[in-house]
Scaffold this motif. Sequence first.
Motif, PDB file in Angstrom:
ATOM      1  N   GLN A  98       0.833  -1.200   0.000  1.00  0.00           N
ATOM      2  CA  GLN A  98       0.000   0.000   0.000  1.00  0.00           C
ATOM      3  C   GLN A  98       0.870   1.254   0.000  1.00  0.00           C
ATOM      4  O   GLN A  98       0.564   2.225  -0.693  1.00  0.00           O
ATOM      5  N   ALA A  99       1.946   1.233   0.772  1.00  0.00           N
ATOM      6  CA  ALA A  99       2.855   2.385   0.807  1.00  0.00           C
ATOM      7  C   ALA A  99       3.487   2.609  -0.567  1.00  0.00           C
ATOM      8  O   ALA A  99       3.656   3.755  -1.003  1.00  0.00           O
ATOM      9  N   LYS A 100       3.830   1.505  -1.240  1.00  0.00           N
ATOM     10  CA  LYS A 100       4.405   1.638  -2.583  1.00  0.00           C
ATOM     11  C   LYS A 100       3.392   2.242  -3.547  1.00  0.00           C
ATOM     12  O   LYS A 100       3.744   3.055  -4.399  1.00  0.00           O
ATOM     13  N   LEU A 101       2.130   1.825  -3.415  1.00  0.00           N
ATOM     14  CA  LEU A 101       1.086   2.364  -4.294  1.00  0.00           C
ATOM     15  C   LEU A 101       0.838   3.848  -4.021  1.00  0.00           C
ATOM     16  O   LEU A 101       0.568   4.623  -4.940  1.00  0.00           O
ATOM     17  N   ASN A 102       0.906   4.234  -2.753  1.00  0.00           N
ATOM     18  CA  ASN A 102       0.635   5.615  -2.371  1.00  0.00           C
ATOM     19  C   ASN A 102       1.849   6.534  -2.545  1.00  0.00           C
ATOM     20  O   ASN A 102       1.683   7.755  -2.544  1.00  0.00           O
ATOM     21  N   ALA A 103       3.037   5.948  -2.648  1.00  0.00           N
ATOM     22  CA  ALA A 103       4.252   6.762  -2.756  1.00  0.00           C
ATOM     23  C   ALA A 103       4.282   7.472  -4.106  1.00  0.00           C
ATOM     24  O   ALA A 103       3.842   6.926  -5.118  1.00  0.00           O
ATOM     25  N   PRO A 104       4.802   8.670  -4.122  1.00  0.00           N
ATOM     26  CA  PRO A 104       4.896   9.373  -5.396  1.00  0.00           C
ATOM     27  C   PRO A 104       5.931   8.709  -6.296  1.00  0.00           C
ATOM     28  O   PRO A 104       7.010   8.320  -5.852  1.00  0.00           O
ATOM     29  N   ASN A 105       5.573   8.597  -7.558  1.00  0.00           N
ATOM     30  CA  ASN A 105       6.477   8.008  -8.535  1.00  0.00           C
ATOM     31  C   ASN A 105       7.499   9.065  -8.938  1.00  0.00           C
ATOM     32  O   ASN A 105       7.125  10.140  -9.411  1.00  0.00           O
ATOM     33  N   PRO A 106       8.795   8.807  -8.762  1.00  0.00           N
ATOM     34  CA  PRO A 106       9.803   9.826  -9.084  1.00  0.00           C
ATOM     35  C   PRO A 106       9.755  10.254 -10.554  1.00  0.00           C
ATOM     36  O   PRO A 106       9.986  11.424 -10.868  1.00  0.00           O
ATOM     37  N   ARG A 107       9.434   9.322 -11.424  1.00  0.00           N
ATOM     38  CA  ARG A 107       9.389   9.658 -12.847  1.00  0.00           C
ATOM     39  C   ARG A 107       8.236  10.622 -13.137  1.00  0.00           C
ATOM     40  O   ARG A 107       8.376  11.585 -13.893  1.00  0.00           O
ATOM     41  N   VAL A 108       7.090  10.344 -12.502  1.00  0.00           N
ATOM     42  CA  VAL A 108       5.936  11.217 -12.700  1.00  0.00           C
ATOM     43  C   VAL A 108       6.218  12.597 -12.103  1.00  0.00           C
ATOM     44  O   VAL A 108       5.897  13.635 -12.716  1.00  0.00           O
ATOM     45  N   THR A 109       6.812  12.612 -10.922  1.00  0.00           N
ATOM     46  CA  THR A 109       7.144  13.882 -10.277  1.00  0.00           C
ATOM     47  C   THR A 109       8.105  14.692 -11.150  1.00  0.00           C
ATOM     48  O   THR A 109       7.914  15.905 -11.335  1.00  0.00           O
ATOM     49  N   GLU A 110       9.105  14.032 -11.693  1.00  0.00           N
ATOM     50  CA  GLU A 110      10.073  14.705 -12.562  1.00  0.00           C
ATOM     51  C   GLU A 110       9.392  15.236 -13.827  1.00  0.00           C
ATOM     52  O   GLU A 110       9.634  16.382 -14.250  1.00  0.00           O
ATOM     53  N   ALA A 111       8.518  14.440 -14.429  1.00  0.00           N
ATOM     54  CA  ALA A 111       7.820  14.873 -15.643  1.00  0.00           C
ATOM     55  C   ALA A 111       6.944  16.098 -15.368  1.00  0.00           C
ATOM     56  O   ALA A 111       6.878  17.026 -16.183  1.00  0.00           O
ATOM     57  N   LYS A 112       6.275  16.123 -14.201  1.00  0.00           N
ATOM     58  CA  LYS A 112       5.446  17.282 -13.839  1.00  0.00           C
ATOM     59  C   LYS A 112       6.304  18.536 -13.696  1.00  0.00           C
ATOM     60  O   LYS A 112       5.928  19.622 -14.163  1.00  0.00           O
ATOM     61  N   ASP A 113       7.457  18.367 -13.021  1.00  0.00           N
ATOM     62  CA  ASP A 113       8.357  19.521 -12.843  1.00  0.00           C
ATOM     63  C   ASP A 113       8.854  20.047 -14.190  1.00  0.00           C
ATOM     64  O   ASP A 113       8.923  21.266 -14.404  1.00  0.00           O
ATOM     65  N   ILE A 114       9.199  19.146 -15.096  1.00  0.00           N
ATOM     66  CA  ILE A 114       9.679  19.561 -16.425  1.00  0.00           C
ATOM     67  C   ILE A 114       8.561  20.268 -17.190  1.00  0.00           C
ATOM     68  O   ILE A 114       8.797  21.304 -17.829  1.00  0.00           O
ATOM     69  N   CYS A 115       7.356  19.734 -17.125  1.00  0.00           N
ATOM     70  CA  CYS A 115       6.224  20.351 -17.843  1.00  0.00           C
ATOM     71  C   CYS A 115       5.960  21.770 -17.333  1.00  0.00           C
ATOM     72  O   CYS A 115       5.602  22.662 -18.116  1.00  0.00           O
TER      73      CYS A 115
END
Length: 187
Positions: A98-115
């Motif tokens: 559950q913690a893994k599912l709820n943890a932020p995905n670093p790739r998604v976080t990085e993509a959001k920052d780049i966008c």
Amino acid sequence: LLGYTMARKKGGKGKKKSKELPPPPVDDYDDSFIPASVLEDNSEEEKEKEDQKRKQAELEAEEERKRAEARDRKRQQKIEKKQKKEQEQIRREKEIQQAKLNAPNPRVTEAKDICKKIGPLNLMIHDIPADGNCLYRAIAHRYSATRVPDTTQKDLRIKAAKYMREHSEDFIPFIDCDGDPEENFAS
């Protein structure tokens, strides 16, 4: 009834003659020599001894039953402890999942920052497959969009290799190899 044989030698010829003895008389039984204490009725003492033996056997059976119950309780406690431990392990594994599912995905976080940074520049992210040619594919994509249409990663790789050979003195310090880097670079 028992009898016995007697053998005699006569005249040295070795002839044997046997004689049977009569059995002891049966009618002459005399019980006057048996002590009175033996002839008395000892049924009370025998009953007491039997009662003591029976009570002792009952006590031993009761003790064995108690030991068996104690063993069973201990065995059951071990089983319950093992089951509790297994349930705790399952619970922990579920929490981790559950913690893994709820943890932020670093790739998604990085993509959001780049966008956020490229959005105001009217740029966007273009996915490039990670197949070992991704560097050349990414450059070819941008190159074909801005300069020469239909540029492929293969064309770009050939041009890059040609340029590196023509300007080898600029790239030799970055080459890690055994022997002479100029010989390895030329081939």
